[in-house]
Enzyme design. Structure first.
Site, PDB file in Angstrom:
ATOM      1  N   LEU A   1      48.869 -31.595 117.823  1.00 47.24           N
ATOM      2  CA  LEU A   1      48.590 -30.225 118.254  1.00 47.24           C
ATOM      3  C   LEU A   1      49.385 -29.183 117.470  1.00 47.24           C
ATOM      4  O   LEU A   1      49.155 -27.987 117.617  1.00 47.24           O
ATOM      5  CB  LEU A   1      48.838 -30.079 119.757  1.00 47.24           C
ATOM      6  CG  LEU A   1      47.923 -30.934 120.648  1.00 47.24           C
ATOM      7  CD1 LEU A   1      48.256 -30.714 122.125  1.00 47.24           C
ATOM      8  CD2 LEU A   1      46.455 -30.654 120.382  1.00 47.24           C
TER       9      LEU A   1
ATOM     10  N   ASP B   1      55.144 -41.290 114.926  1.00 46.18           N
ATOM     11  CA  ASP B   1      53.907 -41.261 114.147  1.00 46.18           C
ATOM     12  C   ASP B   1      54.014 -40.356 112.925  1.00 46.18           C
ATOM     13  O   ASP B   1      54.550 -39.260 112.993  1.00 46.18           O
ATOM     14  CB  ASP B   1      52.726 -40.812 114.990  1.00 46.18           C
ATOM     15  CG  ASP B   1      51.434 -40.915 114.198  1.00 46.18           C
ATOM     16  OD1 ASP B   1      51.074 -42.041 113.819  1.00 46.18           O
ATOM     17  OD2 ASP B   1      50.826 -39.875 113.920  1.00 46.18           O
TER      18      ASP B   1
ATOM     19  N   ASP C   1      43.288 -39.665 116.160  1.00 48.70           N
ATOM     20  CA  ASP C   1      44.305 -39.235 115.197  1.00 48.70           C
ATOM     21  C   ASP C   1      43.929 -37.859 114.641  1.00 48.70           C
ATOM     22  O   ASP C   1      44.018 -37.600 113.443  1.00 48.70           O
ATOM     23  CB  ASP C   1      44.479 -40.260 114.066  1.00 48.70           C
ATOM     24  CG  ASP C   1      45.709 -39.977 113.193  1.00 48.70           C
ATOM     25  OD1 ASP C   1      46.517 -39.101 113.555  1.00 48.70           O
ATOM     26  OD2 ASP C   1      45.851 -40.628 112.133  1.00 48.70           O
TER      27      ASP C   1
END
Length: 424
Positions: A60, A149, A303
């Site tokens: 985001l 990530d 993703d």
């Protein structure tokens, strides 16, 4: 508060599509069945009614990278795609290394999110160091799971310690499996296309070596180990065998790894096909689909990685890794996998809703049952359209799927009993 009845739809109840109705009151489903009444009625004739989709993996970009995306635009884009729960990664600026920073992110998620946002905390400080963050404090601050990530955890000792700590606080550890020494500044998959385009290749082993290591550590510690965006046939087989041995492992595959291969990358300017992990071979693609069909792969996750036009400009070597996915996932998968007979509609809906909810331990969503959150998506499978940039609600337009003709459209998305997206 007025009760609302969704009538005349084909509703996913358990693992079956049934002609039934759904009644909800405020944010909860209160009944599923026929002969129900309510003051407010939503007519779902010729529509499929599914549990709101759950995405285990989005970016985001807030705070610090809001030219790419922000919580409001990212969650509105997700609602457009039928999602009612998304799990946001911690690779923002600054990285939320402290409980105070993470708590502020969770507050922003609640304040600006059009749907529910679950927040990952970083495993290690700044995502790239070997120093663990304070997992107990992160959980108290609102973290639902842990992930670095964008970066693999390079030191086995660090990963072992992270697994041990995560078990103590009942936190899932979601890994971006990448051995940097093997990745070696690669750009696209190591193979014939990389050779033809004269760019550095990313070998399959850069993913599988870490997955193999981590599965051994997961077996030893009992941690819930989740593998992000798997891309190789070897990874599928490693996870398949680990599940047979009883290792507590789950994994996700992206729409782009299911639908595209390295063969689509035809020039140095094809930067919308540059993502990490990279698009692999058709053999890998077939193994990923087989993994979905036999249950080795638990879910589909987007993703969703929005970037500015400038981020994706230039050549494959220069451009950022990443592709958007929230708004194209369902209709691309439905068009290319369900309509071609590779998956059934029910399989796809379960992989986007019930299965991720179960794997992530989200007991209040993922099924249309009394007592569950009123998180629902209404889909028109007969709507055909062309995917166009002006229709995307995400700030990021970086997808190679623009221009594709697709079937299946979100008519409305209902999150906690509120209509958060309605087709214009």
């Amino acid at each position: 508060m007025t009760q609302t009845l969704i009538k005349n739809g084909q509703v996913l109840v358990g693992k079956q599509l049934l002609a039934t109705d759904v009644l909800f009151d405020q944010d909860k489903i209160v009944a599923v069945g026929k002969n129900l009444t309510a003051e407010k009625v939503i007519d779902a004739t010729r529509l499929v009614v599914a549990p709101g989709f759950v995405d285990a993996h989005v970016h985001l970009r807030q705070p610090g990278q809001t030219a790419k995306e922000d919580i409001a635009s990212g969650t509105l884009a997700a609602a457009h795609g039928g999602y009612t729960t998304v799990c946001a990664m911690a690779n923002v600026t600054p990285v939320p290394n402290t409980a105070a920073q993470l708590s502020k992110m969770c507050q922003l998620n609640r304040q600006h999110g059009r749907i529910r946002v679950l927040q990952y905390a970083p495993v290690t400080v700044d995502l790239t160091t070997e120093q663990l963050t304070d997992f107990a404090a992160m959980k108290q601050a609102g973290a639902f799971a842990l992930s670095n990530d964008g970066h693999g955890i390079q030191a086995a000792q660090t990963m072992a310690q992270a697994c041990q700590e995560a078990v103590k606080f009942d936190l899932m550890l979601a890994a971006h499996a990448q051995d940097d020494s093997l990745f070696d500044q690669g750009v696209i998959n190591q193979g014939e296309v990389a050779q033809q385009l004269n760019v550095r290749g990313i070998p399959a082993s850069s993913e599988t070596v870490q997955v193999a290591r981590d599965l051994l550590l997961a077996a030893q510690t009992g941690v819930h180990y989740h593998v992000c965006h798997i891309s190789t046939k070897e990874t599928v087989e490693l996870i398949r065998q680990a599940k047979k041995r009883g290792v507590k492992v789950t994994c996700e595959v992206t729409p782009h790894h299911l639908l595209l291969t390295e063969q689509q990358i035809t020039s140095q300017s094809a930067t919308n096909y540059k993502m990490n992990p990279p698009l692999r071979t058709s053999t890998d693609q077939e193994a990923l689909l087989a993994g979905l069909q036999d249950g080795t792969i638990d879910m589909i996750a987007t993703d969703h990685a929005p970037h500015t036009v400038a981020d994706k400009a230039g050549s494959l070597t220069q451009a950022a890794f990443g592709i958007t996915g929230s708004e194209t996932a369902f209709n691309m998968l439905y068009t290319q996998l369900v309509r071609s007979g590779k998956l059934t509609l029910t399989q796809l809906l379960l992989l986007l809703s019930t299965k991720p909810a179960a794997a992530l331990g989200l007991s209040d969503v993922g099924q249309i049952l009394p007592g569950k959150r009123a998180d629902l998506v209404l889909l028109d499978l007969n709507a055909q359209r062309s995917l166009q940039e002006q229709d995307f609600l995400s700030k990021g337009k970086n997808t190679p799927f623009t221009g594709e003709t697709v079937w299946g459209q979100t008519v409305a998305t209902i999150a906690a009993g509120q209509v958060v997206y309605r087709q214009k």
